[in-house]
Design a protein around this motif. Structure first.
Motif, PDB file in Angstrom:
ATOM      1  N   SER A   1      99.576 -43.899  -3.515  1.00 35.66           N
ATOM      2  CA  SER A   1      99.038 -42.182  -2.244  1.00 35.66           C
ATOM      3  C   SER A   1      99.112 -42.896  -1.045  1.00 35.66           C
ATOM      4  O   SER A   1      98.611 -43.514  -1.038  1.00 35.66           O
ATOM      5  N   PHE A   2     100.039 -42.270  -0.274  1.00 28.21           N
ATOM      6  CA  PHE A   2     100.090 -43.375   1.223  1.00 28.21           C
ATOM      7  C   PHE A   2     100.327 -42.080   1.792  1.00 28.21           C
ATOM      8  O   PHE A   2     101.380 -41.570   2.659  1.00 28.21           O
ATOM      9  N   SER A   3      99.182 -41.541   3.035  1.00 26.47           N
ATOM     10  CA  SER A   3      99.193 -40.696   4.571  1.00 26.47           C
ATOM     11  C   SER A   3      98.579 -41.420   5.146  1.00 26.47           C
ATOM     12  O   SER A   3      98.926 -40.792   6.253  1.00 26.47           O
ATOM     13  N   ASN A   4      98.284 -42.549   5.200  1.00 24.24           N
ATOM     14  CA  ASN A   4      97.836 -42.863   6.516  1.00 24.24           C
ATOM     15  C   ASN A   4      98.106 -43.940   7.810  1.00 24.24           C
ATOM     16  O   ASN A   4      98.933 -44.750   6.953  1.00 24.24           O
ATOM     17  N   PHE A   5      97.961 -43.104   8.712  1.00 29.18           N
ATOM     18  CA  PHE A   5      99.060 -42.915   9.613  1.00 29.18           C
ATOM     19  C   PHE A   5      99.172 -44.747  10.932  1.00 29.18           C
ATOM     20  O   PHE A   5      99.927 -45.278  10.797  1.00 29.18           O
ATOM     21  N   GLU A   6      97.886 -45.271  10.500  1.00 30.26           N
ATOM     22  CA  GLU A   6      97.857 -46.538  10.820  1.00 30.26           C
ATOM     23  C   GLU A   6      98.359 -47.736  10.393  1.00 30.26           C
ATOM     24  O   GLU A   6      99.198 -48.363  10.743  1.00 30.26           O
ATOM     25  N   LEU A   7      98.326 -47.018   8.671  1.00 32.82           N
ATOM     26  CA  LEU A   7      99.002 -47.983   7.642  1.00 32.82           C
ATOM     27  C   LEU A   7     100.969 -47.821   7.811  1.00 32.82           C
ATOM     28  O   LEU A   7     101.211 -48.718   7.908  1.00 32.82           O
ATOM     29  N   SER A   8     100.942 -47.189   7.939  1.00 36.64           N
ATOM     30  CA  SER A   8     102.620 -46.705   8.223  1.00 36.64           C
ATOM     31  C   SER A   8     102.272 -47.132   9.234  1.00 36.64           C
ATOM     32  O   SER A   8     104.042 -47.867   9.687  1.00 36.64           O
ATOM     33  N   ARG A   9     101.990 -47.249  10.376  1.00 37.64           N
ATOM     34  CA  ARG A   9     102.406 -48.072  11.876  1.00 37.64           C
ATOM     35  C   ARG A   9     102.473 -49.009  11.599  1.00 37.64           C
ATOM     36  O   ARG A   9     103.786 -49.972  12.224  1.00 37.64           O
ATOM     37  N   ALA A  10     101.580 -49.846  10.901  1.00 32.52           N
ATOM     38  CA  ALA A  10     101.839 -51.456  10.927  1.00 32.52           C
ATOM     39  C   ALA A  10     102.702 -51.798   9.654  1.00 32.52           C
ATOM     40  O   ALA A  10     103.692 -52.602  10.182  1.00 32.52           O
ATOM     41  N   VAL A  11     103.017 -51.026   9.140  1.00 29.32           N
ATOM     42  CA  VAL A  11     104.593 -50.811   7.715  1.00 29.32           C
ATOM     43  C   VAL A  11     105.688 -50.885   8.859  1.00 29.32           C
ATOM     44  O   VAL A  11     106.900 -51.905   8.614  1.00 29.32           O
ATOM     45  N   LEU A  12     105.574 -49.594  10.077  1.00 24.56           N
ATOM     46  CA  LEU A  12     107.444 -49.711  10.508  1.00 24.56           C
ATOM     47  C   LEU A  12     107.807 -50.659  11.577  1.00 24.56           C
ATOM     48  O   LEU A  12     108.207 -51.521  11.756  1.00 24.56           O
ATOM     49  N   GLN A  13     105.771 -51.160  11.901  1.00 29.52           N
ATOM     50  CA  GLN A  13     105.892 -52.205  12.749  1.00 29.52           C
ATOM     51  C   GLN A  13     106.720 -53.604  12.916  1.00 29.52           C
ATOM     52  O   GLN A  13     107.391 -54.361  13.267  1.00 29.52           O
ATOM     53  N   LEU A  14     106.123 -53.693  11.409  1.00 23.97           N
ATOM     54  CA  LEU A  14     106.844 -55.309  10.241  1.00 23.97           C
ATOM     55  C   LEU A  14     107.877 -55.086  10.337  1.00 23.97           C
ATOM     56  O   LEU A  14     109.537 -56.383  10.396  1.00 23.97           O
ATOM     57  N   HIS A  15     108.911 -53.691  10.249  1.00 24.56           N
ATOM     58  CA  HIS A  15     110.370 -53.673   9.729  1.00 24.56           C
ATOM     59  C   HIS A  15     111.350 -53.806  10.823  1.00 24.56           C
ATOM     60  O   HIS A  15     111.882 -54.055  11.093  1.00 24.56           O
TER      61      HIS A  15
ATOM     62  N   LEU B   1      97.849 -61.168  -1.036  1.00 31.11           N
ATOM     63  CA  LEU B   1      97.638 -60.280  -2.253  1.00 31.11           C
ATOM     64  C   LEU B   1      96.528 -59.193  -1.605  1.00 31.11           C
ATOM     65  O   LEU B   1      95.490 -60.043  -0.765  1.00 31.11           O
ATOM     66  N   LEU B   2      97.178 -57.968  -1.732  1.00 33.94           N
ATOM     67  CA  LEU B   2      95.330 -57.544  -1.326  1.00 33.94           C
ATOM     68  C   LEU B   2      95.690 -56.534  -2.341  1.00 33.94           C
ATOM     69  O   LEU B   2      96.269 -55.295  -2.883  1.00 33.94           O
ATOM     70  N   SER B   3      94.513 -55.887  -2.841  1.00 42.01           N
ATOM     71  CA  SER B   3      94.075 -55.030  -4.382  1.00 42.01           C
ATOM     72  C   SER B   3      92.850 -54.863  -4.773  1.00 42.01           C
ATOM     73  O   SER B   3      91.848 -55.607  -4.336  1.00 42.01           O
ATOM     74  N   GLY B   4      93.211 -53.138  -4.752  1.00 40.44           N
ATOM     75  CA  GLY B   4      91.689 -52.870  -5.235  1.00 40.44           C
ATOM     76  C   GLY B   4      91.657 -51.726  -5.564  1.00 40.44           C
ATOM     77  O   GLY B   4      92.970 -50.851  -6.476  1.00 40.44           O
ATOM     78  N   SER B   5      91.110 -50.303  -5.602  1.00 37.71           N
ATOM     79  CA  SER B   5      91.109 -48.967  -5.428  1.00 37.71           C
ATOM     80  C   SER B   5      91.028 -48.640  -4.366  1.00 37.71           C
ATOM     81  O   SER B   5      91.419 -46.632  -4.886  1.00 37.71           O
ATOM     82  N   LEU B   6      91.221 -48.480  -3.581  1.00 39.71           N
ATOM     83  CA  LEU B   6      92.096 -48.385  -2.179  1.00 39.71           C
ATOM     84  C   LEU B   6      92.724 -47.263  -2.067  1.00 39.71           C
ATOM     85  O   LEU B   6      94.882 -48.401  -1.810  1.00 39.71           O
ATOM     86  N   ASN B   7      93.379 -46.407  -2.178  1.00 36.84           N
ATOM     87  CA  ASN B   7      94.337 -45.548  -1.811  1.00 36.84           C
ATOM     88  C   ASN B   7      94.723 -45.886  -0.533  1.00 36.84           C
ATOM     89  O   ASN B   7      94.285 -45.603   0.338  1.00 36.84           O
ATOM     90  N   TRP B   8      96.268 -45.687   0.268  1.00 27.15           N
ATOM     91  CA  TRP B   8      96.805 -45.852   1.554  1.00 27.15           C
ATOM     92  C   TRP B   8      96.137 -44.047   2.055  1.00 27.15           C
ATOM     93  O   TRP B   8      97.308 -43.822   2.748  1.00 27.15           O
ATOM     94  N   THR B   9      95.238 -43.708   2.304  1.00 28.43           N
ATOM     95  CA  THR B   9      95.190 -42.585   3.189  1.00 28.43           C
ATOM     96  C   THR B   9      93.823 -42.669   3.884  1.00 28.43           C
ATOM     97  O   THR B   9      92.752 -43.675   4.044  1.00 28.43           O
ATOM     98  N   MET B  10      93.029 -41.947   5.054  1.00 32.38           N
ATOM     99  CA  MET B  10      92.273 -41.966   5.292  1.00 32.38           C
ATOM    100  C   MET B  10      91.235 -41.769   5.211  1.00 32.38           C
ATOM    101  O   MET B  10      89.540 -41.577   5.593  1.00 32.38           O
ATOM    102  N   THR B  11      91.029 -40.777   3.869  1.00 32.57           N
ATOM    103  CA  THR B  11      90.181 -40.726   3.311  1.00 32.57           C
ATOM    104  C   THR B  11      89.129 -41.248   2.541  1.00 32.57           C
ATOM    105  O   THR B  11      88.196 -41.966   2.390  1.00 32.57           O
ATOM    106  N   ALA B  12      90.640 -42.463   2.343  1.00 36.03           N
ATOM    107  CA  ALA B  12      89.806 -43.027   1.381  1.00 36.03           C
ATOM    108  C   ALA B  12      89.500 -44.533   2.231  1.00 36.03           C
ATOM    109  O   ALA B  12      88.172 -45.141   2.112  1.00 36.03           O
TER     110      ALA B  12
END
Length: 269
Positions: free
Chosen positions: A105-119, A173-184
């Motif tokens: 699940s991917f709904s976190n705006f700041e994580l999305s912003r980071a990915v877009l910036q890298l792109h 590697l970054l791995s764990g239980s965290l979904n990329w959401t603000m709630t998580a």
């Protein structure tokens, strides 16, 4: 006096021996080096408080007085970056060549912003996500696709793509239980392991490549009536269970959206 041919053979054998010796020493070092000698090795625990991360996106050029975010500013974190989300974003933004993301699940705006910036910087970004939750309200998957980032979703009807890991430049590697959401990030008890230990990173790289190939839409038949429908080929024929599985998936998605709407919030497991 040795001939020229004999001298060349002798030199060739020396070069070969030196090469094998270097490779052998490298292998021995990897096997015998202490487990904690990786350049990066940490565990991030969530939830964490909300902080402004603007300084990360602007290379530290924003001060607390300049930012109008209305949140606790991360100026203090710059001198002592212990905030787990700050650390996670820092690792992601360190990418120079590639970023491979495999997340449910991917709904976190700041994580999305980071990915877009890298792109935008020219980093090759690839994303694998779950077929049902890619279209849940608030999902950032559509935003990434519109920006030109290549996204593939789990094509199988019988399983969810439930991984939560990413690989930076093929080495971190970054791995764990965290979904990329603000709630998580802000509400759940979660963890993210960060490591560049080659023996741990390698199987994740292999798994990502396997999933990337397995979920290539070009390897499946495409129904022109529905851009989100892919039916797996079985000896040139569409599998008979495909349509029943499709109906189940749509019913499941409708139930989730109905439940979240009735409770006044967006599902962000």
């Amino acid at each position: 006096m040795p001939s020229l041919l004999e001298v060349l053979k002798f030199l060739g054998a020396g070069v070969l021996g030196l090469t094998l010796g270097v490779e052998g020493l490298s292998w021995l070092y990897r096997r015998l080096k202490p487990a904690g000698s990786s350049r990066i090795s940490e565990v991030l625990f969530f939830p964490c408080e909300s902080h402004c991360m603007e300084s990360l996106f602007s290379d530290g050029r924003v001060s607390g007085d300049q930012c109008v975010c209305g949140e606790t500013h991360s100026t203090a974190l710059q001198s002592s970056p212990v905030d787990p989300f700050y650390r996670m974003l820092s690792h992601l933004l360190s990418a120079r060549v590639s970023l491979d993301i495999c997340v449910f699940s991917f709904s976190n705006f700041e994580l999305s912003r980071a990915v877009l910036q890298l792109h935008a910087r020219g980093v090759r970004v690839r994303v694998i996500t779950d077929r049902d939750y890619q279209t849940i309200q608030g999902s950032q998957i559509g935003v990434l696709r519109k920006a030109g980032i290549c996204v593939r979703h789990e094509l199988s009807r019988s399983v969810h793509m439930h991984h939560k890991f990413c690989i930076v430049d093929g080495r971190l590697l970054l791995s764990g239980s965290l979904n990329w959401t603000m709630t998580a990030v802000q509400s759940n008890q979660e963890n993210v392991l960060v490591t560049d230990h080659a023996d741990i990173v390698a199987p994740y790289l292999a798994q990502f490549r396997r999933l990337w190939e397995a979920n290539d839409p070009a390897r499946h038949t495409h129904s022109p009536g529905n851009a989100d429908t892919y039916a797996p080929r079985h000896h040139g024929h569409v599998h008979k269970g495909h349509y029943a599985d499709r109906v189940k998936g749509l019913v499941h998605r409708a139930e989730v959206e109905k439940h979240t709407a009735s409770n006044g919030h967006v599902y962000q497991q």
